[in-house]
Design a protein around this motif. Structure first.
Motif, short mmCIF file in Angstrom:
data_model
loop_
_atom_site.label_atom_id
_atom_site.label_comp_id
_atom_site.label_asym_id
_atom_site.label_seq_id
_atom_site.Cartn_x
_atom_site.Cartn_y
_atom_site.Cartn_z
N TYR A 65 0.00 -4.61 -50.74
CA TYR A 65 1.38 -5.10 -50.62
C TYR A 65 1.60 -6.34 -51.49
O TYR A 65 2.62 -6.45 -52.19
CB TYR A 65 1.67 -5.41 -49.15
CG TYR A 65 2.83 -6.33 -48.90
CD1 TYR A 65 4.15 -5.88 -48.98
CD2 TYR A 65 2.61 -7.67 -48.56
CE1 TYR A 65 5.21 -6.74 -48.74
CE2 TYR A 65 3.67 -8.52 -48.32
CZ TYR A 65 4.96 -8.07 -48.41
OH TYR A 65 6.01 -8.92 -48.17
N LEU A 66 0.64 -7.26 -51.48
CA LEU A 66 0.76 -8.47 -52.30
C LEU A 66 0.72 -8.14 -53.78
O LEU A 66 1.50 -8.68 -54.57
CB LEU A 66 -0.36 -9.45 -51.95
CG LEU A 66 -0.33 -10.06 -50.54
CD1 LEU A 66 -1.55 -10.94 -50.32
CD2 LEU A 66 0.96 -10.85 -50.31
N LEU A 67 -0.19 -7.25 -54.17
CA LEU A 67 -0.28 -6.86 -55.57
C LEU A 67 1.00 -6.19 -56.06
O LEU A 67 1.40 -6.35 -57.22
CB LEU A 67 -1.47 -5.91 -55.79
CG LEU A 67 -2.87 -6.54 -55.69
CD1 LEU A 67 -3.94 -5.45 -55.72
CD2 LEU A 67 -3.09 -7.53 -56.83
N ARG A 68 1.64 -5.44 -55.17
CA ARG A 68 2.89 -4.74 -55.54
C ARG A 68 4.11 -5.64 -55.42
O ARG A 68 5.22 -5.23 -55.74
CB ARG A 68 3.09 -3.52 -54.64
CG ARG A 68 2.06 -2.45 -54.82
CD ARG A 68 2.30 -1.23 -53.94
NE ARG A 68 1.11 -0.41 -53.96
CZ ARG A 68 0.75 0.38 -54.98
NH1 ARG A 68 1.55 0.46 -56.02
NH2 ARG A 68 -0.36 1.07 -54.94
N ARG A 69 3.92 -6.84 -54.86
CA ARG A 69 5.04 -7.75 -54.60
C ARG A 69 6.10 -7.07 -53.73
O ARG A 69 7.31 -7.29 -53.90
CB ARG A 69 5.63 -8.26 -55.91
CG ARG A 69 4.62 -8.96 -56.81
CD ARG A 69 5.26 -9.67 -57.99
NE ARG A 69 5.96 -8.75 -58.89
CZ ARG A 69 5.37 -8.07 -59.86
NH1 ARG A 69 4.07 -8.21 -60.07
NH2 ARG A 69 6.05 -7.27 -60.65
N GLY A 70 5.64 -6.22 -52.84
CA GLY A 70 6.55 -5.56 -51.91
C GLY A 70 7.39 -4.45 -52.52
O GLY A 70 8.31 -3.95 -51.87
N ARG A 71 7.06 -4.03 -53.74
CA ARG A 71 7.84 -2.98 -54.40
C ARG A 71 7.14 -1.63 -54.21
O ARG A 71 6.06 -1.39 -54.76
CB ARG A 71 7.98 -3.27 -55.90
CG ARG A 71 8.68 -4.58 -56.21
CD ARG A 71 10.14 -4.57 -55.76
NE ARG A 71 10.94 -3.59 -56.49
CZ ARG A 71 11.56 -3.85 -57.64
NH1 ARG A 71 11.46 -5.04 -58.19
NH2 ARG A 71 12.29 -2.91 -58.22
N TYR A 72 7.73 -0.76 -53.45
CA TYR A 72 7.18 0.58 -53.21
C TYR A 72 8.06 1.64 -53.85
O TYR A 72 9.29 1.53 -53.84
CB TYR A 72 7.06 0.86 -51.70
CG TYR A 72 6.03 0.01 -51.00
CD1 TYR A 72 4.68 0.36 -51.01
CD2 TYR A 72 6.41 -1.15 -50.34
CE1 TYR A 72 3.73 -0.42 -50.37
CE2 TYR A 72 5.46 -1.94 -49.70
CZ TYR A 72 4.13 -1.58 -49.72
OH TYR A 72 3.18 -2.35 -49.10
N ASP A 73 7.42 2.64 -54.41
CA ASP A 73 8.14 3.80 -54.93
C ASP A 73 8.35 4.77 -53.75
O ASP A 73 7.44 5.49 -53.36
CB ASP A 73 7.32 4.47 -56.03
CG ASP A 73 8.08 5.60 -56.70
OD1 ASP A 73 8.30 5.52 -57.91
OD2 ASP A 73 8.45 6.58 -56.00
N ARG A 74 9.54 4.74 -53.18
CA ARG A 74 9.79 5.51 -51.97
C ARG A 74 9.62 7.01 -52.20
O ARG A 74 9.07 7.72 -51.36
CB ARG A 74 11.21 5.20 -51.44
CG ARG A 74 11.29 3.81 -50.80
CD ARG A 74 12.74 3.34 -50.63
NE ARG A 74 13.58 4.31 -49.96
CZ ARG A 74 13.68 4.46 -48.63
NH1 ARG A 74 12.93 3.70 -47.83
NH2 ARG A 74 14.49 5.35 -48.10
N ALA A 75 10.05 7.47 -53.37
CA ALA A 75 9.89 8.90 -53.68
C ALA A 75 8.41 9.25 -53.76
O ALA A 75 7.99 10.33 -53.33
CB ALA A 75 10.60 9.23 -54.98
N GLY A 76 7.60 8.34 -54.30
CA GLY A 76 6.17 8.58 -54.40
C GLY A 76 5.51 8.64 -53.04
O GLY A 76 4.59 9.44 -52.81
#
Length: 487
Positions: free
Chosen positions: A381-392
């Motif tokens: 989560y920290l590495l992604r800065r909270g950005r998730y690919d919802r479709a993925g």
């Protein structure tokens, strides 16, 4: 948004998210238009689950290890500071719009995620069995109090009745659980306050001259961390996902953290005090011996809705975890499956098991997988800065998180290494299976398995996956920018 659009969105929320009707959503993504939850709702939901006699027993159990009352107080405060883990583990749900083991697909891959999902499903069903056994034991104690012997036939009937009642609220789903726990928490707070007033005159900590070693104290702490903040991290996003993605992170963190920590500390302190009055307080059915005889029936009647309430959290989560395992069933169908399985194993424990020994061992061992899994998901989560690919996250095949045939071996390696590290510092020599880690042996039987599991699991994942995750974040951000340009 136009007025008509706003009214339509409100109608959708009302239609999809309503208490006392069957929730249609499972592990699939929750649209923004169907997220009416507020941080206050999250706080009271966790408070309603944790104001619970099970936590009173945990407080009594750690004193039975040989701790003085002062040592128990310190263990309770230190152990429950780690409800901060619950707060941290609640941040991803609103951003991703899915459950804990839907989010877990990001670091592990869709198919790789089945390994920690299996561990979690076993853990959740274990907690469900704990609750159902307690319910049966409580009702047996009620019969025994009136001089009625409980034979095999009546025990079977009690197990079936407990399973059927337990099934109802998780079957209905998230909105029903949140609303019921909010209102039940008020009742539970009042009754526990009365219990505190009743027991206070009989507690004399100054006469308690026990003093346990540091190693035993750490064993007490690991029990509280496992049953508390760390032990609920695998449920966290199952409940926070109905918060809007715009909800301030600080509000989410404090709602979950304080909703769990405040009642846990107060109830466990009451349990430690109850043990000083009567050592029988280490069993739910023995707790009334710490109070006046007239309190037996009010207490026992209160226990039943409390245990059903906390069990609802576990049974709901085990259902959505079963979906994460890839079982082709909808959420309420998964609840039916888990209800049947937990009922059958409950019968086995009632007739064959050593419940309180089994419970202590269960709480000790679950941190072996849970600590590194939590660390991996949070570092990711920290590495992604909270950005998730919802479709993925939702994709059955392909997408950002598919990787090597659906498995991220870096995350699997971090989980396995973290579990191995946790086993190095675990003291489970009095349980089945019996095991004493080499670091624990060298330090007189101390147990910091959960600390080592978190540190090693998180560091190994960071070392192995940071480059890959950063590339995925860049791909996700390009996709978002592209979608915005099209709009």
């Amino acid at each position: 948004m136009h007025v008509d659009d706003a009214q339509a969105a409100t109608a959708t929320v009302d239609d999809e998210y309503r208490a006392f009707r069957v929730e249609s959503r499972g592990i699939e993504l929750i649209p923004e238009t169907e997220r009416p939850m507020r941080p206050a709702d999250l706080f009271w939901m966790w408070a309603g689950g944790i104001w619970n006699v099970e936590y009173l027993v945990y407080g009594a159990l750690i004193v039975s290890f040989g701790l003085s009352f002062a040592q128990a107080v310190l263990a309770i405060i230190v152990g429950n500071v780690f409800f901060a883990f619950l707060g941290l583990a609640s941040l991803q749900g609103p951003l991703a719009g899915t459950t804990a083991f839907g989010v877990s697909r990001a670091p592990f891959g869709r198919l790789g995620n089945r390994l920690p999902s299996l561990f979690n499903w076993i853990t959740q069903v274990g907690f469900e069995i704990e609750g159902l056994v307690l319910i049966v034991l409580v009702v047996e104690a009620m019969f025994a109090h009136e001089g009625v012997s409980v034979g095999t036939g009546l025990k079977v009937a009690l197990i079936v009745a407990a399973v059927l009642v337990q099934f109802i609220v998780p079957f209905l789903g998230h909105a029903t659980i949140a609303k019921l726990l909010r209102y039940l928490s008020i009742v539970f707070i009042i009754v526990f306050a009365v219990m505190g007033v009743l027991i206070a005159p009989h507690v004399h900590p100054s006469s308690d001259h026990k003093h346990a070693s540091w190693a035993i104290w750490t064993t007490a702490v690991v029990l509280l961390v496992s049953a508390g903040g760390l032990g609920w991290t695998e449920n966290a996003n199952d409940y926070s996902r109905y918060l809007p993605s715009s909800t301030p992170k600080a509000s989410i963190f404090w709602a979950a953290t304080l909703g769990g920590a405040i009642p846990a500390i107060l109830v466990e302190l009451l349990g430690a005090a109850a043990f000083l009055v009567s050592p029988q307080a280490t069993a739910v059915t023995g707790v009334p011996s710490s109070f006046a005889s007239w309190f037996f029936w009010p207490f026992m009647i209160l226990v039943l809705p409390q245990v059903f309430a906390i069990n609802s959290l576990d049974l709901y989560s085990s259902g959505v975890t079963l979906q994460a395992l890839g079982i082709p069933v909808n959420r309420w169908g998964a609840v039916i499956i888990d209800t049947i399985i937990s009922g059958l194993v409950t019968a086995l424990v009632i007739f064959k098991g050593n419940f309180y020994t089994d419970l202590s061992g269960f709480l000790d061992y679950i941190v072996v997988w849970l600590a590194p899994w939590f660390a991996i998901v949070f570092v990711d989560y920290l590495l992604r800065r909270g950005r998730y690919d919802r479709a993925g996250l939702a994709a059955v095949r392909g997408g950002v998180y598919w990787r090597n045939g659906g498995i991220n071996w870096r995350a699997i390696a971090a989980l396995i290494v973290g579990m191995g590290a946790a086993l190095l510092w675990i003291d489970a020599q009095f349980y089945v299976p019996s095991f004493l880690g080499p670091i624990s042996r060298a330090t007189g039987g101390s147990d910091l398995s959960w600390v080592l599991g978190i540190v090693v699991g998180g560091l190994v994942y960071y070392a192995l996956a940071r480059g890959e995750v950063r590339r995925e974040v860049e791909a996700t951000e390009r996709g978002v920018a592209g979608a915005e340009a099209v709009e």
